[in-house]
Design an enzyme around this catalytic site. Structure first.
Site, short mmCIF file in Angstrom:
data_model
loop_
_atom_site.label_atom_id
_atom_site.label_comp_id
_atom_site.label_asym_id
_atom_site.label_seq_id
_atom_site.Cartn_x
_atom_site.Cartn_y
_atom_site.Cartn_z
N GLU A 161 2.04 2.48 -14.51
CA GLU A 161 2.42 3.61 -13.51
C GLU A 161 3.55 3.05 -13.01
OE1 GLU A 161 2.99 6.36 -13.04
OE2 GLU A 161 1.23 7.41 -12.06
N ASP A 162 4.35 3.91 -12.36
CA ASP A 162 5.31 3.60 -11.78
C ASP A 162 5.18 2.97 -10.25
OD1 ASP A 162 4.86 6.21 -10.80
OD2 ASP A 162 6.73 7.03 -11.26
N LYS A 194 2.66 1.76 -2.12
CA LYS A 194 3.03 2.31 -0.71
C LYS A 194 1.60 2.57 -0.27
CE LYS A 194 6.01 5.60 -1.50
NZ LYS A 194 6.86 6.64 -1.16
N ASP A 226 12.78 9.34 -9.58
CA ASP A 226 13.85 10.25 -9.48
C ASP A 226 13.86 10.73 -8.06
OD1 ASP A 226 11.45 11.70 -9.95
OD2 ASP A 226 12.75 13.62 -9.98
N ASP A 229 1.05 6.17 -4.68
CA ASP A 229 1.58 6.56 -3.31
C ASP A 229 0.36 7.28 -2.45
OD1 ASP A 229 3.35 7.66 -1.18
OD2 ASP A 229 3.52 9.70 -2.28
N PHE A 270 10.94 6.58 0.69
CA PHE A 270 11.12 7.38 -0.70
C PHE A 270 11.93 6.72 -1.59
CE2 PHE A 270 12.43 10.42 -3.64
CZ PHE A 270 11.08 11.24 -4.13
N VAL A 271 11.63 6.11 -2.66
CA VAL A 271 12.18 5.41 -3.56
C VAL A 271 12.97 5.94 -4.76
CG1 VAL A 271 11.53 3.05 -2.67
CG2 VAL A 271 10.32 3.92 -4.37
N GLY A 315 8.28 9.08 -14.71
CA GLY A 315 8.38 7.98 -13.68
C GLY A 315 8.21 6.76 -14.34
N ARG A 357 16.97 8.01 -12.28
CA ARG A 357 16.16 7.43 -13.26
C ARG A 357 16.66 6.17 -13.73
NH1 ARG A 357 11.31 10.29 -13.42
NH2 ARG A 357 11.62 12.77 -13.32
#
Ligand code: 5GP
Length: 181
Positions: free
Chosen positions: A103-104, A135, A163, A107, A156-157, A48, A169
């Protein structure tokens, strides 16, 4: 999947390409200042974070090295399985580096909490985490990144590296995925 099916699930853009690039430019400048004169290793958690890593490293103007590792806490869906699996590990011995994990998204916090624990055991000179997205409403373990570019609600993104079932992506922006039907 057809392009029509693909596009029909992109509900709306949450963060535009321009907003992302502006925030990365600022973060890159801050990191360049903070780590100037220090051995810097950026560690990206695949898959990600690969797009964010590519843009962030180019916004940093001091010497740096890169490494990659892979961990997953999600199966092929939008619900966390609650387990973190390290799929492959770093090539660097990190004990001589100031490490920044790129990091992406944070969560539940499980992935990063586990990765930070693992890497701290290897005695890096320092260890910080920069995350594109956060988040906070979804957190189930205590974890805060040192730097967050955007805080978002519990959507949810997809896009910009993130993805759904490996698709999306390549979107240059962050969008909300349409989870209906
Ligand atoms: P955590 O361990 O914090 O629950 O989850 C971290 C990982 O779950 C992220 O690195 C990302 O791969 C995935 N993830 C969490 N939220 C989202 C989301 O909204 N969209 C996508 N595509 N992946 C997510």
């Amino acid at each position: 999947m057809t392009t029509k099916e693909h596009d029909s699930k992109i509900k709306r853009v949450i963060i535009s390409e321009q907003e992302i690039q502006d925030a990365i430019k600022k973060a890159g400048a801050e990191i360049s200042k903070e780590y100037d004169g220090k051995p810097l290793l950026l560690v990206s958690v695949l898959k990600g974070a690969f797009v964010f890593m590519a843009d962030l490293c180019r916004a940093i103007t001091i010497p740096l090295e890169l490494d990659f590792m892979s961990a997953s806490s999600y199966g092929a869906g939008t619900v966390s399985t609650g387990t973190v699996r390290i799929d492959f590990d770093l090539k660097h011995d990190i004990s001589n580096y100031h490490v920044v994990i790129v990091e992406d998204i944070v969560d539940t916090g499980r992935t990063l909490k586990e990765i930070v624990r693992l890497l701290k055991n290897r005695n890096p000179l320092s260890l910080k985490v920069v995350s594109l997205l956060d988040k906070p409403d979804r957190r189930v373990v205590e974890f805060e990144a040192d730097k967050v570019l955007f805080t978002i609600p519990d959507f949810f993104v997809i896009g910009y590296g993130l993805d759904f079932n490996e698709y999306y992506r390549n979107l240059p922006y962050i969008a909300e995925y349409d989870t209906s039907k």
